[in-house]
Structure formats: structure tokens, C-alpha cells
Motif scaffolding. Structure first.
Motif, short mmCIF file in Angstrom:
data_model
loop_
_atom_site.label_atom_id
_atom_site.label_comp_id
_atom_site.label_asym_id
_atom_site.label_seq_id
_atom_site.Cartn_x
_atom_site.Cartn_y
_atom_site.Cartn_z
N GLY A 33 5.42 1.04 -2.97
CA GLY A 33 4.13 0.58 -3.47
C GLY A 33 4.01 0.79 -4.97
O GLY A 33 3.58 -0.10 -5.70
N THR A 34 4.44 1.97 -5.44
CA THR A 34 4.37 2.24 -6.88
C THR A 34 5.24 1.26 -7.65
O THR A 34 4.82 0.71 -8.67
CB THR A 34 4.84 3.69 -7.15
OG1 THR A 34 4.10 4.56 -6.30
CG2 THR A 34 4.63 4.08 -8.59
N LEU A 35 6.47 1.03 -7.14
CA LEU A 35 7.37 0.10 -7.83
C LEU A 35 6.75 -1.30 -7.89
O LEU A 35 6.77 -1.95 -8.93
CB LEU A 35 8.72 0.05 -7.11
CG LEU A 35 9.63 1.25 -7.35
CD1 LEU A 35 10.93 1.10 -6.57
CD2 LEU A 35 9.92 1.40 -8.85
N MET A 50 -9.90 2.11 -7.80
CA MET A 50 -9.94 1.55 -6.45
C MET A 50 -8.56 1.57 -5.81
O MET A 50 -8.42 1.86 -4.62
CB MET A 50 -10.50 0.12 -6.49
CG MET A 50 -12.02 0.12 -6.51
SD MET A 50 -12.78 -1.49 -6.81
CE MET A 50 -11.66 -2.62 -6.06
N ALA A 51 -7.54 1.29 -6.61
CA ALA A 51 -6.18 1.31 -6.06
C ALA A 51 -5.78 2.73 -5.67
O ALA A 51 -5.24 2.97 -4.59
CB ALA A 51 -5.20 0.74 -7.08
N MET A 52 -6.07 3.70 -6.55
CA MET A 52 -5.61 5.07 -6.29
C MET A 52 -6.37 5.73 -5.15
O MET A 52 -5.85 6.61 -4.48
CB MET A 52 -5.72 5.91 -7.57
CG MET A 52 -4.66 5.55 -8.60
SD MET A 52 -4.73 6.59 -10.06
CE MET A 52 -6.22 6.04 -10.83
N VAL A 53 -7.60 5.33 -4.95
CA VAL A 53 -8.37 5.90 -3.83
C VAL A 53 -8.20 5.04 -2.59
O VAL A 53 -7.99 5.53 -1.48
CB VAL A 53 -9.87 6.01 -4.20
CG1 VAL A 53 -10.68 6.49 -3.02
CG2 VAL A 53 -10.04 6.95 -5.38
N GLY A 54 -8.27 3.72 -2.79
CA GLY A 54 -8.29 2.81 -1.66
C GLY A 54 -6.96 2.69 -0.94
O GLY A 54 -6.93 2.70 0.30
N VAL A 80 7.40 11.21 -7.94
CA VAL A 80 8.82 11.10 -8.30
C VAL A 80 9.10 9.72 -8.88
O VAL A 80 9.79 9.59 -9.90
CB VAL A 80 9.70 11.38 -7.06
CG1 VAL A 80 11.16 11.06 -7.35
CG2 VAL A 80 9.55 12.83 -6.62
N THR A 81 8.57 8.67 -8.25
CA THR A 81 8.83 7.31 -8.74
C THR A 81 8.33 7.13 -10.17
O THR A 81 9.04 6.63 -11.04
CB THR A 81 8.14 6.28 -7.82
OG1 THR A 81 8.50 6.55 -6.48
CG2 THR A 81 8.56 4.87 -8.19
N LEU A 82 7.09 7.57 -10.42
CA LEU A 82 6.54 7.45 -11.78
C LEU A 82 7.39 8.23 -12.78
O LEU A 82 7.66 7.76 -13.89
CB LEU A 82 5.10 7.98 -11.81
CG LEU A 82 4.03 7.13 -11.12
CD1 LEU A 82 2.70 7.85 -11.13
CD2 LEU A 82 3.89 5.78 -11.82
#
Ligand code: HEM
Lengths: 251, 291
Positions: free
Chosen positions: B140-142, B228-232, B266-268
Motif C-alpha cells: 500500500g505504501t509503495l 483520511m488515508a492514514m486513519v481510514g 520500514v518501507t518509508l
């Protein structure tokens, strides 16, 4: 060999053993004989201030390497190693904008074992950030934060923050381009906080940009302020492990 | 004695339990002290070996007049620096890490049932939740990073030779500038520059005159959408996992969320460290290649 099973004829080895471990000097230091009987083994742990961080007995599964992977212990080991190598580095380093970089250069070229000391300090610092993070994961995945260990987990989070701050303050000290700009980027992040960000950044850096004031502040925090705080929190952390009944075990 | 004294029977049971517990125990000396000693020796040797072979980096003397490109924070803060590229600096640099640390500290006050403690992931769905959390968190992060980088638009262009058809979906900056509702000339274009100086009359109270302009699309892109992305998204993940029966107990959800968090972290960090080059553009990078 249990204490009660003394052979009737004493061999050479036994006499040597008694000469070393039963004389007044040994007894004055260690209070118990060589830890080769259960009683002496427990006494060895209980009467020694350093070993007394441990209980005298622990659950069988907790000595399995795969239970803790030694990660908390390794974090502590690295903290001690960083303290020792850090003190040695302090002999050669002056936190002044004029001298800091040259001192590090001299350490790498002129001081016997200077480069080795600096390398050790650097790699242990990186290592400690890693081991603390992995220790946190180990504690999480073994469910060891659950009652009654809630508060020790919180102490752990504080230790994580202190570890990061220790590393961050040390990053500036070589006073090279990497140091200066990493700290500039990092402290600018602090400055972006709403309302209190800019005043906080100003206090941390001691001015509008990273210079002599920032160097002396970071140095002082790095060599005394933060290590003292970390030592205090580690003391509480270890004390709480004992008080909470050792490491978590299945009900 | 034929009638068992209940108090005696009970104390016998307690004694039995105590004895069983004793049998489960080992002496710290030698069993633990030796392990500690050996690992201290092994790690001392490893560290000396590493330090003899790899030197700590030292660049040129600090020079406030020369900004290196890229300028990077220490590696353990590069996750925050990576977030800085996608949202408001106050959010990425201060608010998110603060909230994350508080949430981390709050875990034990949330998951209070002490079932399954002291054992590695003993529940039936625990490992599954580690895998799902780690996979969703990292992929998701990527995907989000690639989207904000316009990677999809570049791929489209490479494949078809034409520009990506929906200009406001190229990345978040384009969305902020060119979304049809507020692109230049559209009826809502004024949202990008609402003068509020006249509203806050701080000068009447003796304060400085405040010139304050509100840019609603910017607030949307830099603050509202990231929050919204980080909570949702984590809530969505837990909801789906719950529906599917992947996460059923509180501990399942904890493991899912914690693993997701670690994967994102880790990804970030990896992207910020090894894949942000000059101008922090996306691409392979290592500090050692440049010095
Ligand atoms: C400087 C950092 C730290 C040091 C030196 C340290 C040291 C230790 C040590 C030596 C242990 C004994 C068991 C083991 O080795 O795993 C331990 C246990 C524990 N640590 Fe840490 N720790 C640190 C950071 C943390 C962090 C970041 C957390 C969590 C956020 C944490 C939470 C705990 C808990 C809850 C226990 C009890 C585990 C159990 O009962 O199984 N610690 N710590």
C-alpha cells in the motif's frame, strides 16, 4: 558435585580449589564459594549487585535464544559499549566549530586506535537503534506488554525515543557536511510544528541556523543529559521486569 | 484419616503447583549468565571485526554555504522525510510521529486481556495477521508513493506514446492545480485564494495585522486527504479482515495493525534511504556512490 558429597580423600584439585575459593580474600570479595553447587550458584547471583539484576531462578523457556533473541540484553550491551567508547572519544574531541572536524580527522589519522574507536562507536550506535526496534517487536509479538507489564512497555517507548535522540544528537558532532545538513533537515522538521514548532527549534539549535550554539547544545545532551536519562529509565525498566515477576510466561 | 480436610487438600494442591513451577525453572547461574557472557563475547568480536573493515563516513568540513543535493536526515528519520514529500510538513514532521508514539504507548491499555502472553504468536490466526498486515502495509505504501510520483502516468506515456488522459490524476500536485471543479477559469477557482485578512481583525485588539489567505485545494491535498488515508486505510484494513474472519479477536487486530505499521515504517525508511536521489526524485541512491 553437591556440597554434602565430599569425597573422604581430598585430591590435589580439591586442595587447589579450596586454596583459591575458600580463603579469606576470596570470601571478603564474593561471600560465597565458587558457584558449583546450587546453593552457591544462587548466592553468586543474589549477593552480587550486577548479577542481582537477575532473579536467582528463571523459567525454562526464557533461556531459549529464540524467546528473546537477546535483543533487550543486546541493547543494554551496546549502551554500555557506547558509554565506554564514547568516553574514550571525549579525550580527543572539543565541541567547537573551529576544532571539531579537525579533531575527528586527527582521530582517524593520528590517534592510535582512534579510527577503530570512532568506528566502534558509530556502528554500535546504528546497531542500538536496530536492536531496540527489534526488541520492541519481540516484546509485541510475544504478547509481553499485557498486564501487569503495561507500564514497562511505556517505559520502553520512552527508551526508544531516548535512543533515537542520543543517536540524533551524536550525528552533529563530527561537524562534516553530512552532520550539518542532516541536523538542519531534522531540526527544520521540528520547526514545522504548529505554534510551538519554531520556538522549540530555536531553543534546540540555539539560533536561526545550526552553528556553534547548536554544537554545544547537542554535545552536552549527547554526552551527559540523554545518557543520564536513559540510565535512569533503564534502571526503572529492569527493576520493573523483576517486580512484574520476570519475563512474561504463558498463564 | 478418611475425611480429607479441605484446607489441607487445597494447600497440597498449592504445594503441588509450586513444585511444578520449580521444576519448570532453571538457575540463572549458570544457564543464563553463560548465554549472556557468550553473546557479549560474540558481539564484541563481530563489532571489532566490522570496525576494522568498514570505516565510519566523514565528508568535507561542514559548510553552511553549500547545501548538498540531496540533503537527508539520519536514516531512522528518513521515513518522516519521505512523508514530508507527500503532505504538510507539520503533519509529517511532528503530528504523525507524536500520534504514532502515543498510540504505540497505548497498546497495552487497549489490548488488556492477558491471554497468549509470553509465547511467540500462539493464536491460530496470529501469523496470518502478520503476513496480511505486512503485505498490505508495504505494498500500500509503495502504491501511494508511486501514485504521488506520477509513475502510472509515466508508464502510460512510455507504453502508448501519448500523455496520460486525465491530467488531474497524474499526481497530487496536479490534482490540487487541475481538478475540473477548481482549475483556472472554473467557477470554484476562487477556492484557491480566499482572503481572510479582513475577517480576523487582530489589529483592532492591538495585534499585528494578519494577512491570511486560505487555499482550500491545498488544505485538501496537504492535510485532509493524507489524514483520511492514514486513519481510514488502517480502519478499512481491520474492517475487511474482520469480515473475512482473518482478524477476530482484539489481539488479532493488534497484530494486524502493528505489523502494518512496522511494514509502512520500514518501507518509508528504505525508500527514503535508497530511492531518493537528487532533488529527492525517485530513483536508486546511495550516499557511498557520491563520496
Ligand atoms: C534502550 C532500550 C531498551 C533496553 C536496554 C531494554 C532492555 C530490556 C531487557 C534486557 C529486557 C529483558 C528481556 C529481553 O532481553 O528481551 C527487557 C524486557 C522488556 N522490554 Fe525492554 N529494553 C529497551 C527498550 C524497550 C522498548 C522500546 C520496549 C517497548 C516499547 C520495551 C519493552 C519491554 C518489555 C514490556 C519487557 C518485558 C518483556 C517480557 O516480560 O517478556 N523495552 N528490556
Amino acid at each position: 558435585m553437591a556440597a554434602t558429597e565430599r569425597p573422604t580423600r581430598r585430591s590435589m584439585g580439591d586442595r587447589l580449589y579450596d586454596a583459591i575459593f575458600s580463603n579469606r580474600v576470596w570470601r571478603s570479595i564474593f561471600r560465597s564459594g565458587y558457584p558449583n553447587t546450587p546453593r552457591n550458584q544462587m548466592l553468586a547471583v543474589a549477593t552480587n549487585v550486577f548479577l542481582h539484576l537477575h532473579p536467582t531462578r528463571i523459567h525454562r523457556t526464557h533461556v531459549k535464544i529464540t524467546h528473546t533473541f537477546c535483543l533487550g540484553g543486546l541493547s543494554f550491551f551496546l549502551f554500555l559499549g557506547l558509554t565506554i567508547s564514547g568516553v574514550l572519544l571525549m579525550f580527543y574531541y572539543v565541541p567547537s566549530v573551529e576544532r571539531a572536524y579537525e579533531d575527528i580527522l586527527r582521530l582517524d589519522t593520528d590517534v592510535r586506535f582512534g579510527q577503530l574507536m570512532r568506528n566502534m562507536h558509530r556502528w554500535m550506535a546504528h546497531g542500538m537503534v536496530l536492536t531496540v526496534l527489534m526488541h520492541m517487536m519481540r516484546v509485541f509479538y510475544t504478547g509481553a506488554y499485557k498486564p501487569p507489564r503495561e507500564f514497562n512497555w511505556v517505559i520502553g517507548v520512552v527508551l526508544l525515543v531516548l535512543t533515537l535522540l542520543l543517536s540524533f544528537t551524536g550525528y552533529l558532532l563530527p561537524w562534516d557536511q553530512l552532520a550539518l545538513w542532516a541536523i538542519t533537515v531534522g531540526t527544520n522538521m521540528v520547526g514545522s510544528a504548529p505554534l510551538l514548532g519554531e520556538p522549540n527549534r530555536f531553543v534546540l539549535v540555539g539560533g536561526f541556523q545550526v552553528g556553534q550554539n547548536a554544537l554545544i547544545r547537542f554535545y552536552t545532551l549527547h554526552v551527559i543529559g540523554l545518557p543520564l536519562m536513559a540510565a535512569v529509565f533503564m534502571t526503572v525498566h529492569f527493576w520493573r521486569i523483576r517486580r512484574d515477576g520476570g519475563l512474561a510466561k504463558p498463564l | 484419616m478418611t475425611t480429607a480436610n479441605p484446607a489441607e487438600a487445597q494447600s497440597a494442591a498449592v504445594r503441588g503447583r509450586a513444585r511444578r513451577q520449580r521444576e519448570e525453572e532453571l538457575l540463572v547461574w549458570p544457564d543464563l549468565v553463560f548465554i549472556e557472557f557468550i553473546s557479549a563475547v560474540v558481539f564484541t568480536i563481530l563489532l571489532v571485526g566490522l570496525s576494522v573493515t568498514v570505516d565510519a563516513i566523514l565528508l568535507d568540513r561542514a559548510n553552511p554555504a553549500v547545501t548538498p543535493n540531496p540533503s537527508k536526515a539520519p536514516w531512522y528519520f528518513l521515513n518522516l522525510q519521505e512523508m514530508l514529500l507527500h503532505m504538510h510538513p507539520a503533519l509529517a514532521g511532528v503530528i504523525v510521529p507524536t500520534v504514532a508514539l502515543i498510540a504505540l504507548g497505548a497498546i497495552p491499555y487497549w489490548d488488556t486481556d492477558n491471554d497468549g502472553q509470553g509465547e511467540w504468536l500462539s493464536g491460530p490466526r496470529h501469523w496470518l495477521n502478520v503476513y496480511v498486515g505486512a503485505a498490505v502495509g508495504s505494498l500500500g505504501t509503495l502504491l501511494l508513493i508511486f501514485f504521488d510520483n506520477g509513475t502510472h502516468a509515466n508508464l502510460w506515456q512510455a507504453a502508448t506514446g501519448t500523455k496520460f488522459p486525465v491530467s488531474w490524476l497524474v499526481n497530487m500536485r496536479e490534482f490540487q492545480k487541475n481538478f475540473p471543479l477548481w482549475q483556472d477559469g472554473a467557477p470554484l477557482a476562487f477556492l484557491k485564494d480566499i482572503q481572510l485578512g479582513g475577517l480576523l481583525r487582530a489589529d483592532l485588539l492591538g495585534g499585528p495585522k494578519i494577512d491570511f489567505a486560505l487555499n482550500i485545494p491545498a488544505v485538501l491535498v496537504e492535510q485532509i486527504i493524507p489524514v483520511m488515508a492514514m486513519v481510514g486505510l488502517p480502519i478499512l484494513l481491520s474492517a475487511v479482515a474482520h469480515k473475512r474472519g482473518i482478524a477476530q479477536t482484539k489481539r488479532d487486530h493488534m497484530i494486524l495493525q502493528f505489523s502494518g505499521f512496522i511494514a509502512v515504517y520500514v518501507t518509508l525508511t528504505v525508500v527514503g534511504t535508497y530511492f531518493r536521489g537528487q532533488g529527492l526524485a525517485l530513483g536508486p541512491y546511495t550516499i557511498f556512490a557520491h563520496h
